[in-house]
Design a protein around this motif. Structure first.
Motif, PDB file in Angstrom:
ATOM      1  N   HIS A  11       0.807  -1.223   0.000  1.00  0.00           N
ATOM      2  CA  HIS A  11       0.000   0.000   0.000  1.00  0.00           C
ATOM      3  C   HIS A  11       0.838   1.269   0.000  1.00  0.00           C
ATOM      4  O   HIS A  11       0.422   2.281  -0.575  1.00  0.00           O
ATOM      5  N   GLU A  12       2.015   1.240   0.638  1.00  0.00           N
ATOM      6  CA  GLU A  12       2.705   2.500   0.911  1.00  0.00           C
ATOM      7  C   GLU A  12       4.164   2.551   0.465  1.00  0.00           C
ATOM      8  O   GLU A  12       4.707   3.643   0.312  1.00  0.00           O
ATOM      9  N   GLU A  13       4.801   1.433   0.259  1.00  0.00           N
ATOM     10  CA  GLU A  13       6.240   1.440   0.050  1.00  0.00           C
ATOM     11  C   GLU A  13       6.670   1.028  -1.355  1.00  0.00           C
ATOM     12  O   GLU A  13       7.783   1.352  -1.771  1.00  0.00           O
ATOM     13  N   SER A  14       5.827   0.329  -2.090  1.00  0.00           N
ATOM     14  CA  SER A  14       6.206  -0.074  -3.446  1.00  0.00           C
ATOM     15  C   SER A  14       6.104   1.125  -4.386  1.00  0.00           C
ATOM     16  O   SER A  14       5.496   2.140  -4.059  1.00  0.00           O
ATOM     17  N   ARG A  15       6.702   0.984  -5.572  1.00  0.00           N
ATOM     18  CA  ARG A  15       6.749   2.100  -6.522  1.00  0.00           C
ATOM     19  C   ARG A  15       5.351   2.549  -6.908  1.00  0.00           C
ATOM     20  O   ARG A  15       5.071   3.737  -7.046  1.00  0.00           O
ATOM     21  N   GLN A  16       4.450   1.607  -7.103  1.00  0.00           N
ATOM     22  CA  GLN A  16       3.039   1.906  -7.282  1.00  0.00           C
ATOM     23  C   GLN A  16       2.270   1.249  -6.141  1.00  0.00           C
ATOM     24  O   GLN A  16       2.689   0.229  -5.603  1.00  0.00           O
ATOM     25  N   LYS A  17       1.145   1.860  -5.774  1.00  0.00           N
ATOM     26  CA  LYS A  17       0.300   1.204  -4.787  1.00  0.00           C
ATOM     27  C   LYS A  17      -0.226  -0.104  -5.369  1.00  0.00           C
ATOM     28  O   LYS A  17      -0.553  -0.180  -6.555  1.00  0.00           O
ATOM     29  N   ILE A  18      -0.312  -1.114  -4.546  1.00  0.00           N
ATOM     30  CA  ILE A  18      -0.884  -2.389  -4.966  1.00  0.00           C
ATOM     31  C   ILE A  18      -2.009  -2.747  -3.999  1.00  0.00           C
ATOM     32  O   ILE A  18      -1.783  -2.898  -2.806  1.00  0.00           O
ATOM     33  N   PHE A  19      -3.232  -2.835  -4.536  1.00  0.00           N
ATOM     34  CA  PHE A  19      -4.348  -3.340  -3.749  1.00  0.00           C
ATOM     35  C   PHE A  19      -4.414  -4.833  -4.027  1.00  0.00           C
ATOM     36  O   PHE A  19      -4.594  -5.252  -5.167  1.00  0.00           O
ATOM     37  N   HIS A  20      -4.276  -5.659  -2.998  1.00  0.00           N
ATOM     38  CA  HIS A  20      -4.257  -7.105  -3.211  1.00  0.00           C
ATOM     39  C   HIS A  20      -5.634  -7.625  -3.609  1.00  0.00           C
ATOM     40  O   HIS A  20      -5.778  -8.406  -4.545  1.00  0.00           O
ATOM     41  N   LEU A  21      -6.668  -7.235  -2.882  1.00  0.00           N
ATOM     42  CA  LEU A  21      -8.080  -7.490  -3.185  1.00  0.00           C
ATOM     43  C   LEU A  21      -8.534  -8.932  -2.933  1.00  0.00           C
ATOM     44  O   LEU A  21      -9.686  -9.274  -3.256  1.00  0.00           O
ATOM     45  N   LYS A  37       3.776 -15.104   4.423  1.00  0.00           N
ATOM     46  CA  LYS A  37       4.012 -14.466   3.129  1.00  0.00           C
ATOM     47  C   LYS A  37       2.676 -14.322   2.400  1.00  0.00           C
ATOM     48  O   LYS A  37       1.911 -15.283   2.299  1.00  0.00           O
ATOM     49  N   ILE A  38       2.403 -13.128   1.893  1.00  0.00           N
ATOM     50  CA  ILE A  38       1.188 -12.899   1.116  1.00  0.00           C
ATOM     51  C   ILE A  38       1.403 -13.431  -0.287  1.00  0.00           C
ATOM     52  O   ILE A  38       2.432 -13.162  -0.921  1.00  0.00           O
ATOM     53  N   SER A  39       0.428 -14.194  -0.787  1.00  0.00           N
ATOM     54  CA  SER A  39       0.580 -14.806  -2.107  1.00  0.00           C
ATOM     55  C   SER A  39      -0.653 -14.550  -2.956  1.00  0.00           C
ATOM     56  O   SER A  39      -1.638 -13.969  -2.494  1.00  0.00           O
ATOM     57  N   ASP A  40      -0.592 -14.998  -4.206  1.00  0.00           N
ATOM     58  CA  ASP A  40      -1.697 -14.974  -5.162  1.00  0.00           C
ATOM     59  C   ASP A  40      -2.172 -13.554  -5.451  1.00  0.00           C
ATOM     60  O   ASP A  40      -3.099 -13.051  -4.829  1.00  0.00           O
ATOM     61  N   PHE A  41      -1.517 -12.936  -6.438  1.00  0.00           N
ATOM     62  CA  PHE A  41      -1.838 -11.559  -6.808  1.00  0.00           C
ATOM     63  C   PHE A  41      -2.705 -11.507  -8.075  1.00  0.00           C
ATOM     64  O   PHE A  41      -2.722 -10.503  -8.778  1.00  0.00           O
ATOM     65  N   GLY A  42      -3.443 -12.609  -8.323  1.00  0.00           N
ATOM     66  CA  GLY A  42      -4.234 -12.680  -9.546  1.00  0.00           C
ATOM     67  C   GLY A  42      -5.335 -11.647  -9.636  1.00  0.00           C
ATOM     68  O   GLY A  42      -5.749 -11.272 -10.732  1.00  0.00           O
ATOM     69  N   LEU A  43      -5.830 -11.162  -8.495  1.00  0.00           N
ATOM     70  CA  LEU A  43      -6.909 -10.165  -8.510  1.00  0.00           C
ATOM     71  C   LEU A  43      -6.413  -8.768  -8.140  1.00  0.00           C
ATOM     72  O   LEU A  43      -7.209  -7.838  -8.059  1.00  0.00           O
ATOM     73  N   SER A  44      -5.121  -8.628  -7.917  1.00  0.00           N
ATOM     74  CA  SER A  44      -4.585  -7.348  -7.423  1.00  0.00           C
ATOM     75  C   SER A  44      -4.664  -6.263  -8.490  1.00  0.00           C
ATOM     76  O   SER A  44      -4.819  -6.543  -9.681  1.00  0.00           O
ATOM     77  N   LYS A  45      -4.552  -5.006  -8.023  1.00  0.00           N
ATOM     78  CA  LYS A  45      -4.660  -3.869  -8.928  1.00  0.00           C
ATOM     79  C   LYS A  45      -3.578  -2.857  -8.598  1.00  0.00           C
ATOM     80  O   LYS A  45      -3.360  -2.517  -7.435  1.00  0.00           O
ATOM     81  N   LEU A  46      -2.875  -2.399  -9.643  1.00  0.00           N
ATOM     82  CA  LEU A  46      -1.854  -1.360  -9.484  1.00  0.00           C
ATOM     83  C   LEU A  46      -2.514   0.010  -9.527  1.00  0.00           C
ATOM     84  O   LEU A  46      -3.351   0.287 -10.392  1.00  0.00           O
TER      85      LEU A  46
END
Length: 215
Positions: A11-21, A37-46
């Motif tokens: 949410h705050e530290e990556s180059r773009q925000k990533i909502f995992h969803l 470890k958070i996994s499975d970014f198939g539904l995530s949004k930049l």
């Protein structure tokens, strides 16, 4: 703590925000040292850093969806809501939908609200976890962290970085929390368990969690 720190990075530290969803137990893995470890970014949004919200079709897993999905305008606070559900599941030692329970106890959020009104939250602390049973007062305090994350009004939820500070003991949980959790009802086809277009009826409550395995 590991889950909250992982979401803070997204949410705050990556180059773009990533909502995992799609934060749920099946998408949280443990390494050999039991680090989460958070996994499975198939539904995530930049999301661009300068944007605070995004319009998108409802996606995620029933039971972990925040109320604001009904408007299709969401922020990173949808992940905070899902995190709150996961925390409650951990503390109570059960899924948010347990069909083996009596009908009035099947849905964890409904049961939690009722036990809070009865001032009997100790009843739902995980009975099979000796450490939690020994430190039940601390578990109930952690439940307040989950409740803060589950506020129906997303503006009243903490950012996930504030949750990290609460877990570290440097910030107190907000007082005057609302225990009247709102559960969204789908009014359009949504993405459920990774399958685009699975339709949920307009009157189907989304707290009836249909859980999938890891994908």
């Amino acid at each position: 703590m590991d889950i909250a720190k992982g979401l803070t990075y997204l949410h705050e530290e990556s180059r773009q925000k990533i909502f995992h969803l799609d934060i749920k137990p099946q998408n949280i893995l443990l390494d050999e040292d039991f680090n989460a470890k958070i996994s499975d970014f198939g539904l995530s949004k930049l999301i661009d850093k300068d944007k605070s919200q995004v319009v998108t079709m409802m996606r995620g897993t029933p039971g972990y969806l925040a109320p604001e999905w009904l408007s299709s305008i969401i922020t990173e606070k949808v992940d905070v809501y899902s995190f709150g559900v996961v925390v409650l599941e951990m503390l109570c030692g059960r899924k948010n939908l347990d069909r083996s329970q009596p009908e009035e106890d099947m849905h964890l959020l409904d049961l939690f609200k009722r036990k809070e009104e009865e001032e009997r939250l100790l009843d739902i602390v995980d009975k099979y976890n000796d450490d939690m049973q020994t430190h039940r007062a601390e578990v109930v305090e952690m439940m307040r962290v989950a409740v803060w994350c589950l506020q129906s009004d997303f503006s009243r939820r903490p950012s996930i970085s504030v949750v990290v500070k609460v877990l570290e003991g440097s910030v107190d949980v907000q007082i005057n929390l609302d225990y009247n959790f709102t559960t969204p009802v789908a009014r359009r086809p949504i993405t459920v368990a990774g399958h685009q277009g699975d339709a949920i009826g307009a009157t189907t409550p989304l707290f009836a969690s249909a859980l999938s395995g890891p994908r």
